[in-house]
Scaffold this active site. Structure first.
Site, PDB file in Angstrom:
ATOM      1  CG  ASP A 160       5.469  14.415   9.754  1.00  0.00           C
ATOM      2  OD1 ASP A 160       4.035  14.062   9.198  1.00  0.00           O
ATOM      3  OD2 ASP A 160       5.547  15.159  10.328  1.00  0.00           O
ATOM      4  CG  ASP A 203       2.049  15.695  11.754  1.00  0.00           C
ATOM      5  OD1 ASP A 203       3.214  13.637  12.361  1.00  0.00           O
ATOM      6  OD2 ASP A 203       2.442  15.822  10.535  1.00  0.00           O
ATOM      7  CG  HIS A 233      -4.417  12.199  10.336  1.00  0.00           C
ATOM      8  ND1 HIS A 233      -4.375  13.770  10.480  1.00  0.00           N
ATOM      9  CD2 HIS A 233      -3.261  11.698  10.544  1.00  0.00           C
ATOM     10  CE1 HIS A 233      -3.063  13.806   9.964  1.00  0.00           C
ATOM     11  NE2 HIS A 233      -1.868  12.945   9.992  1.00  0.00           N
ATOM     12  CG  HIS A 270       0.307  14.613   7.768  1.00  0.00           C
ATOM     13  ND1 HIS A 270       1.663  14.345   7.906  1.00  0.00           N
ATOM     14  CD2 HIS A 270       0.260  15.029   5.881  1.00  0.00           C
ATOM     15  CE1 HIS A 270       2.128  13.561   6.911  1.00  0.00           C
ATOM     16  NE2 HIS A 270       1.379  13.647   5.926  1.00  0.00           N
ATOM     17  CE1 TYR A 277       4.454  10.618   8.110  1.00  0.00           C
ATOM     18  CE2 TYR A 277       5.017   8.421   8.969  1.00  0.00           C
ATOM     19  CZ  TYR A 277       4.620   9.753   9.059  1.00  0.00           C
ATOM     20  OH  TYR A 277       3.327   9.673  10.072  1.00  0.00           O
ATOM     21  CG  ASP A 293      -2.045   1.421   1.271  1.00  0.00           C
ATOM     22  OD1 ASP A 293      -2.580   1.432   1.690  1.00  0.00           O
ATOM     23  OD2 ASP A 293      -1.950   2.057   0.280  1.00  0.00           O
TER      24      ASP A 293
HETATM   25  N1  LIG Z   1      -2.969  10.281  -1.238  1.00  0.00           N
HETATM   26  C1  LIG Z   1      -3.409  10.243   0.067  1.00  0.00           C
HETATM   27  C2  LIG Z   1      -2.315  10.742   0.990  1.00  0.00           C
HETATM   28  C3  LIG Z   1      -2.501  10.083   2.553  1.00  0.00           C
HETATM   29  N2  LIG Z   1      -1.575  10.277   2.930  1.00  0.00           N
HETATM   30  C4  LIG Z   1      -1.663  10.497   5.166  1.00  0.00           C
HETATM   31  C5  LIG Z   1      -0.635  10.637   5.795  1.00  0.00           C
HETATM   32  C6  LIG Z   1      -0.821  10.662   7.413  1.00  0.00           C
HETATM   33  C7  LIG Z   1       0.199  11.277   7.381  1.00  0.00           C
HETATM   34  C8  LIG Z   1      -0.150  10.602   8.767  1.00  0.00           C
HETATM   35  C9  LIG Z   1       0.849  11.802  10.338  1.00  0.00           C
HETATM   36  O1  LIG Z   1       2.021  11.652   9.815  1.00  0.00           O
HETATM   37  O2  LIG Z   1       0.392  12.951  10.824  1.00  0.00           O
HETATM   38  C10 LIG Z   1       1.202  11.036  11.466  1.00  0.00           C
HETATM   39  F1  LIG Z   1       1.339  11.620  12.644  1.00  0.00           F
HETATM   40  F2  LIG Z   1      -0.296  10.512  11.644  1.00  0.00           F
HETATM   41  F3  LIG Z   1       1.419   9.907  11.201  1.00  0.00           F
HETATM   42 ZN   LIG Z   2       2.384  13.845   9.936  1.00  0.00          ZN
END
Ligand SMILES: NCCCNCCCCCC(O)(O)C(F)(F)F
Ligand SMILES: [Zn+2]
Length: 678
Positions: A267, A174, A137, A176, A307, A22
């Protein structure tokens, strides 16, 4: 006063992993946790922390935030085969289940709650929990973005319930948007949620309108949700620090939280494939240092994303060493926020104007045209070039970043001085200091007389301060040799002592010395060559001397009722100081100081992020109380009391604005609004 830093880590949390291919989720790997912990060991940071074991959260604890349906779905996955796991994972946006996921997610919540207990009970002052799956999230009834249970949100609800807290600050650095956390608290005025995030005008995941700067909270929660969108990639250290100076910290100090919880995602650091930002690991030492000054130091740092394993682990180490009270590494890079960052900062300040006293006099006249203009701009060139060239573009860059970071960290890391604070004093008042400080040495008068008559004869006219000069030069030598981090000396004539100290520092190699002088200054050192930046805080204009780039007089008389100095420190002094990037800071408190002790403590605490925390304090010998609180701040004995927060008057806000307009071209960290007609 609590001391010590907790570290919570349990390798069981590395057993949650993706069982199928994935490309969206395959970056959330177990090695994120193990490589961070290994790097902490390599820097000998694990052994300096208090080990607190993780535990599995109870169902009641998880139900503080999540629905029982959500909990049941999570529970049911423990016995599923791969096909069933894949199917149930498909019900969510970017989440994967493994048979161990439920157990790991309970450990992640439990670890977070154990950290809250350790901090709230006074067992430690602060701490970090290395957990996965992450949390910010996940929502009441849904997993999302690698998150199953919202660790930080549950911790906030738990702390309110168990400790009766009424003001909790959540800082989410973060890259995101923690929309899960936003949804959970958007109507709750007892939880202030701050998040910055890659947004690119809603192009970047999770691409929500409610992630923009105008989502300020709902109902009673209005004003308690702060979104700072990054509309371009490549944001760096100066953008992040500007966001703290001009948005988060003024809000946070006015809110005056009883506990701070950080959704600590890395990140947002350089090299990360998700963030595509340029901030380097030492910036997290500065961010951590700032949030440590709130809530009397009660701080829980909870891992979220990150990451790029090397970037992640270096940034985790920068965070933990700062929690332990180590000197804050010198920030690197050009201290100038980019236009896009300043525009977002200006927008979020305007959006919050009616909810915060410190923003009461904010000039929002730009709103009529600028915001439409920027949207027009975006429409006009949908692929705007980034402000900063983004150093990282694709995977093979990962290796380049590793090499970059190897070199970068070598320049950044420095041996932690064995002694934090040195002092000497002419009358033995060192025993008055409430904290263990290191006695530098007995001062020999003749030796000093010879030295002073050589290089400083033009400054030193009489003998009465020879002992003080001796102690200052002795402390400076220790700081210069990096044997101590900072020092404190008393003086009967601060101006003379400071003038000698500045000349001595420049003579022995400090290229840029920041001097903050509080009170009357008889001698104003020459600052023409730029090797000294003088900020003079006094009640009224020092006759004759005009302001220049390197001599700034700030007329400020602290409000008798409480501490109204925050906007001056956060909105002016820190941005100027960080723009200058000194390699030594001298803070002097002379006669007729116009600041209270709490304002002075604020200066000493917040300026420790500069010059690898090298500070020389020169205190008027009659100011014993000041001496004591400064010593506490320098030793890091406790997050000092900054006194009752008093919002600034219009007159004082205008004073800062005038100074900012006058100097923001020279000292670019002052920028927090885009000039009209961009
Ligand atoms: N096209 C779909 C892209 C989906 N991307 C998902 C990114 C998730 C980030 C997770 C995070 O880094 O915010 C956490 F802190 F929660 F781990
Ligand atoms: Zn993140």
């Amino acid at each position: 006063m609590a001391s010590g830093t907790a570290l919570i880590y349990d390798e069981e949390m590395t057993t949650h992993k993706l069982l199928w291919s994935d490309p969206v989720c395959d970056i959330e790997v177990p090695e994120r946790l193990s490589s961070s912990y290994d790097q902490l060991k390599r820097y000998h940071l694990v052994e300096r922390c208090v080990h607190v074991p993780a535990r599995e959260a109870s169902q009641e604890e998880i139900l503080l935030v999540h629905s029982s349906e959500h909990l049941e779905v999570a529970k049911s996955t423990q016995t599923m085969n791969e096909e069933e796991l894949k199917k149930v994972s498909g019900n969510y946006d970017a989440f994967f289940f493994h048979p161990n996921t439920y157990c790991c997610a309970r450990l992640a919540v439990g670890a977070t709650l154990e950290l809250v207990d350790a901090v709230m009970s006074g067992k430690v002052r602060n701490g970090m929990a290395l957990v996965r799956p992450p949390g910010h999230h996940s929502q009441r009834n849904a997993a999302n973005g690698f998150c199953l249970f919202n660790n930080v949100a549950i911790a906030a609800e738990y702390a309110k319930l168990k400790y009766g807290l009424q003001r909790i600050l959540i800082v989410d650095w973060d890259v995101h948007h923690g929309q899960g956390t936003q949804y959970i608290f958007e109507e709750d005025p007892s939880v202030l949620y701050f998040s910055w995030h890659r947004y690119e005008h809603q192009e970047f995941w999770p691409s929500l309108k409610e992630s923009d700067y105008d989502a300020v909270g709902l109902g009673k929660g209005k004003g308690f949700n702060i979104n700072l969108p990054w509309n371009k990639v490549g944001m760096g250290n100066s953008d992040y620090l500007a966001a703290f100076f001009h948005v988060l910290l003024p809000m946070a100090f006015e809110f005056d939280p009883e506990l701070v919880i950080v959704s600590s995602g890395y990140d947002s650091g350089i090299g990360d494939p998700e963030g595509q930002m340029n901030a380097t690991p030492e910036v997290f030492a500065h961010l951590t240092h700032f949030v440590m000054q709130l809530a009397n130091g009660k701080l829980c740092v909870i891992l979220e994303g990150g990451y790029h394993l090397k970037s992640l682990s270096e940034s985790v180490c920068m965070t933990v060493r700062t929690l332990l009270g180590d000197p804050v590494p010198q920030i690197t890079g050009e201290m100038a926020p980019c236009l896009s960052a300043v525009e977002s900062i200006q927008n979020v300040r305007a959006a919050h104007k009616s909810y915060w006293k410190w923003l009461m006099y904010e000039d929002t006249s730009f709103l009529q045209n600028l915001s439409t203009k920027s949207l027009l701009l975006k429409k006009a060139n949908p692929n705007p070039s980034t402000e900063h060239e983004s150093k990282i573009t694709n995977n093979d860059e990962t290796v380049k970043v590793e090499r970059f970071l190897e070199l970068h960290m070598k320049n950044i890391l420095f041996p932690v001085p064995p002694i934090k604070t040195a002092t000497t004093d002419s009358r033995g008042s060192v025993h008055l200091l409430p904290v263990p400080v290191h006695f530098v040495k007995e001062i020999d008068k003749t030796e000093i007389k010879a030295l002073v008559s050589g290089f400083y004869a033009d400054i030193v006219k009489e003998d009465k301060n020879l002992l003080s000069l001796g102690s200052i030069l002795a402390i400076l030598d220790k700081i210069l040799k990096k044997e101590v981090c900072n020092g404190i000396a008393e003086s009967p004539t601060c101006s003379v002592s400071v003038a000698v100290a500045l000349r001595h520092s420049v003579r022995f190699g400090f290229q840029r010395v920041l001097c903050i002088f509080v009170g009357d200054m008889e001698i104003i050192p020459n600052t023409e060559d730029g090797k000294i930046l003088m900020i003079h805080i006094c009640e009224k204009e020092q006759s004759g001397k005009t302001r220049s780039k390197h001599y700034i007089s700030l007329n400020w008389k602290e409000d008798a009722e409480g501490n109204d100095f925050f906007p001056a420190v956060l909105g002016f002094i820190l941005p100027v100081a960080y723009s200058y990037q000194p390699n030594l800071t001298v803070i002097a408190v002379g006669p007729n100081r116009s600041l209270g002790i709490s304002g002075i403590s604020l200066l000493f605490s917040l300026l420790q992020g500069l010059a690898e925390s090298r500070i020389l304090a020169v205190i008027k010998d009659t100011e014993i109380n000041v001496m004591q609180s400064v010593a506490k701040a320098l030793v890091g004995a406790s997050a000092p009391q900054f006194g009752v927060y008093v919002p600034p008057t219009q007159e004082k806000v205008n004073k800062i604005k005038i100074l900012r307009d006058q100097f923001q071209q020279e000292w670019k960290m002052l920028q927090c609004s885009v000039k009209d007609g961009i």
